[in-house]
Design a protein around this motif. Structure first.
Motif, PDB file in Angstrom:
ATOM      1  N   TYR A   9       0.879  -1.170   0.000  1.00 40.34           N
ATOM      2  CA  TYR A   9       0.000   0.000   0.000  1.00 40.34           C
ATOM      3  C   TYR A   9       0.917   1.221   0.000  1.00 40.34           C
ATOM      4  N   PHE A  10       1.049   1.815  -1.191  1.00 43.22           N
ATOM      5  CA  PHE A  10       2.103   2.784  -1.412  1.00 43.22           C
ATOM      6  C   PHE A  10       1.670   4.220  -1.117  1.00 43.22           C
ATOM      7  N   GLY A  11       2.646   5.015  -0.714  1.00 43.70           N
ATOM      8  CA  GLY A  11       2.432   6.444  -0.512  1.00 43.70           C
ATOM      9  C   GLY A  11       3.754   7.171  -0.681  1.00 43.70           C
ATOM     10  N   MET A  12       3.719   8.488  -0.595  1.00 41.84           N
ATOM     11  CA  MET A  12       4.938   9.289  -0.716  1.00 41.84           C
ATOM     12  C   MET A  12       4.919  10.421   0.294  1.00 41.84           C
ATOM     13  N   GLY A  13       6.077  10.697   0.852  1.00 41.20           N
ATOM     14  CA  GLY A  13       6.245  11.847   1.730  1.00 41.20           C
ATOM     15  C   GLY A  13       7.165  12.855   1.067  1.00 41.20           C
ATOM     16  N   ILE A  14       6.864  14.134   1.244  1.00 42.10           N
ATOM     17  CA  ILE A  14       7.692  15.197   0.677  1.00 42.10           C
ATOM     18  C   ILE A  14       8.086  16.154   1.797  1.00 42.10           C
ATOM     19  N   GLN A  15       9.394  16.280   1.990  1.00 46.31           N
ATOM     20  CA  GLN A  15       9.919  17.185   3.010  1.00 46.31           C
ATOM     21  C   GLN A  15      10.208  18.534   2.360  1.00 46.31           C
TER      22      GLN A  15
ATOM     23  N   GLY B  94      17.057  14.087  -0.942  1.00 40.87           N
ATOM     24  CA  GLY B  94      16.167  13.152  -0.254  1.00 40.87           C
ATOM     25  C   GLY B  94      14.867  13.791   0.189  1.00 40.87           C
ATOM     26  N   ALA B  95      14.422  14.817  -0.547  1.00 43.81           N
ATOM     27  CA  ALA B  95      13.193  15.504  -0.179  1.00 43.81           C
ATOM     28  C   ALA B  95      11.969  14.613  -0.365  1.00 43.81           C
ATOM     29  N   ARG B  96      12.056  13.686  -1.327  1.00 48.26           N
ATOM     30  CA  ARG B  96      10.929  12.785  -1.589  1.00 48.26           C
ATOM     31  C   ARG B  96      11.226  11.417  -0.976  1.00 48.26           C
ATOM     32  N   ILE B  97      10.282  10.918  -0.231  1.00 50.74           N
ATOM     33  CA  ILE B  97      10.427   9.602   0.391  1.00 50.74           C
ATOM     34  C   ILE B  97       9.259   8.734  -0.029  1.00 50.74           C
TER      35      ILE B  97
ATOM     36  N   ALA C 251       8.388  -0.457   9.299  1.00 54.02           N
ATOM     37  CA  ALA C 251       9.812  -0.142   9.144  1.00 54.02           C
ATOM     38  C   ALA C 251      10.125   0.619   7.866  1.00 54.02           C
ATOM     39  N   SER C 252       9.118   0.962   7.065  1.00 56.24           N
ATOM     40  CA  SER C 252       9.390   1.639   5.798  1.00 56.24           C
ATOM     41  C   SER C 252       9.840   3.080   6.063  1.00 56.24           C
ATOM     42  N   PRO C 253      10.645   3.626   5.148  1.00 55.13           N
ATOM     43  CA  PRO C 253      11.084   5.026   5.318  1.00 55.13           C
ATOM     44  C   PRO C 253       9.914   5.998   5.455  1.00 55.13           C
ATOM     45  N   LEU C 254       8.835   5.722   4.743  1.00 52.48           N
ATOM     46  CA  LEU C 254       7.688   6.615   4.819  1.00 52.48           C
ATOM     47  C   LEU C 254       7.043   6.572   6.195  1.00 52.48           C
ATOM     48  N   ARG C 255       6.904   5.387   6.761  1.00 54.34           N
ATOM     49  CA  ARG C 255       6.306   5.296   8.096  1.00 54.34           C
ATOM     50  C   ARG C 255       7.208   5.941   9.141  1.00 54.34           C
ATOM     51  N   ARG C 256       8.515   5.830   8.936  1.00 58.55           N
ATOM     52  CA  ARG C 256       9.427   6.502   9.863  1.00 58.55           C
ATOM     53  C   ARG C 256       9.238   8.015   9.793  1.00 58.55           C
TER      54      ARG C 256
ATOM     55  N   VAL D 127      -0.142  11.336  -0.680  1.00 54.78           N
ATOM     56  CA  VAL D 127       1.084  12.127  -0.751  1.00 54.78           C
ATOM     57  C   VAL D 127       1.046  13.084   0.435  1.00 54.78           C
ATOM     58  N   PHE D 128       2.046  12.952   1.311  1.00 59.46           N
ATOM     59  CA  PHE D 128       2.061  13.703   2.561  1.00 59.46           C
ATOM     60  C   PHE D 128       3.219  14.695   2.553  1.00 59.46           C
TER      61      PHE D 128
END
Length: 261
Positions: free
Chosen positions: A55-61, A215-218, A226-231, A251-252
């Motif tokens: 179940y995929f998603g993306m984080g943007i810093q 590394g702005a996009r995760i 344990a996924s980078p996004l959940r972290r 997309v968060f």
């Protein structure tokens, strides 16, 4: 006899366009919908992945984006997006907050070549960059309005477009509140970000994530602790664009300024 042959050769897309103009189009859509939705399973099957496991998603810093445009360039190259500066699967916007409170937003050529220095810097309170893309909504309005089921959501949470079924009616483009869709001039079908579905189903990162120098996009799994996004979700206060619309984006954004639209 010639008429019968012409009828057999009648293109499916043109048939659908003409049919949808008829009063009985709702009934026809009801019949065709399940056939089109079948392409969901076909796409997942072709990918070779067990979609239900993901179940995929993306984080943007936002505070890490430097507006270099490498993500935009990589996306165009990876996904054969038309080179004209009107078509983007992802783009970067620059927000400039002025001392008097005014806000200006620019995105020259989608930010693919970076951004020129802003004129009148003494008047600038702060500025920042915001990458944009399809928000892969869990409650996607584009899926709801598609009359032929060409736009659909996979079991792993990615919204895709089946170009074989798309009739180019543009309903999905109008319905997207994030302006994330365009009509491909070569195929006359709708197109948008797919999280590089052909890559992620092979265990690779989306192209925009892979090339980001800061590394702005995760990218990651929303269901895997344990996924980078959940972290990122545990360590940061995340927001989504236009939350009042109840589209439930996947997309968060972290450090998202209230001026971002």
């Amino acid at each position: 006899m010639a008429g019968q042959n012409d009828e057999r050769k009648f293109p499916r897309r043109e048939f659908l366009v003409r049919t949808l103009q008829l009063p009985c189009s709702a009934a026809v859509v009801t019949v065709l919908g399940p056939l089109a939705l079948g392409s969901d399973a076909a796409a997942a099957s072709q990918s070779g992945s067990e979609t239900s496991e993901h179940y995929f998603g993306m984080g943007i810093q936002v505070d890490k984006c430097i507006g270099c445009g490498k993500c935009v360039e990589a996306c165009k190259a990876e996904n054969d997006v038309p080179r004209e500066p009107y078509y983007f699967r992802t783009w970067v916007e620059r927000y400039v907050i002025h001392n008097d409170g005014d806000v200006s937003v620019d995105s020259p050529e989608g930010g693919i070549r970076g951004f020129p220095l802003h004129e009148g810097e003494s008047d600038v309170l702060r500025s920042f960059f915001v990458p944009k893309l399809c928000n892969q909504c869990d409650n996607p309005p584009c899926v709801q309005v598609c009359p032929v089921g060409a736009t659909f959501k996979t079991d792993d949470g990615v919204v895709l477009v089946d170009s074989d079924y798309c009739i180019g009616c543009r309903y999905c483009i109008q319905a997207c509140p994030y302006g994330a869709r365009y009509l491909d001039p070569r195929t006359n079908t709708a197109d948008k970000c797919t999280f590089c579905y052909h890559r992620i189903t092979q265990g690779l990162l989306p192209a925009c994530v892979e090339v980001c120098p800061t590394g702005a996009r995760i990218f990651g799994e929303l269901n895997a602790l344990a996924s980078p996004l959940r972290r990122l979700m545990r360590m940061s206060s995340l927001q989504v664009l236009k939350p009042a619309l109840n589209t439930e984006p996947k997309v968060f954004y972290s450090k998202l300024d209230g001026e971002v639209r």
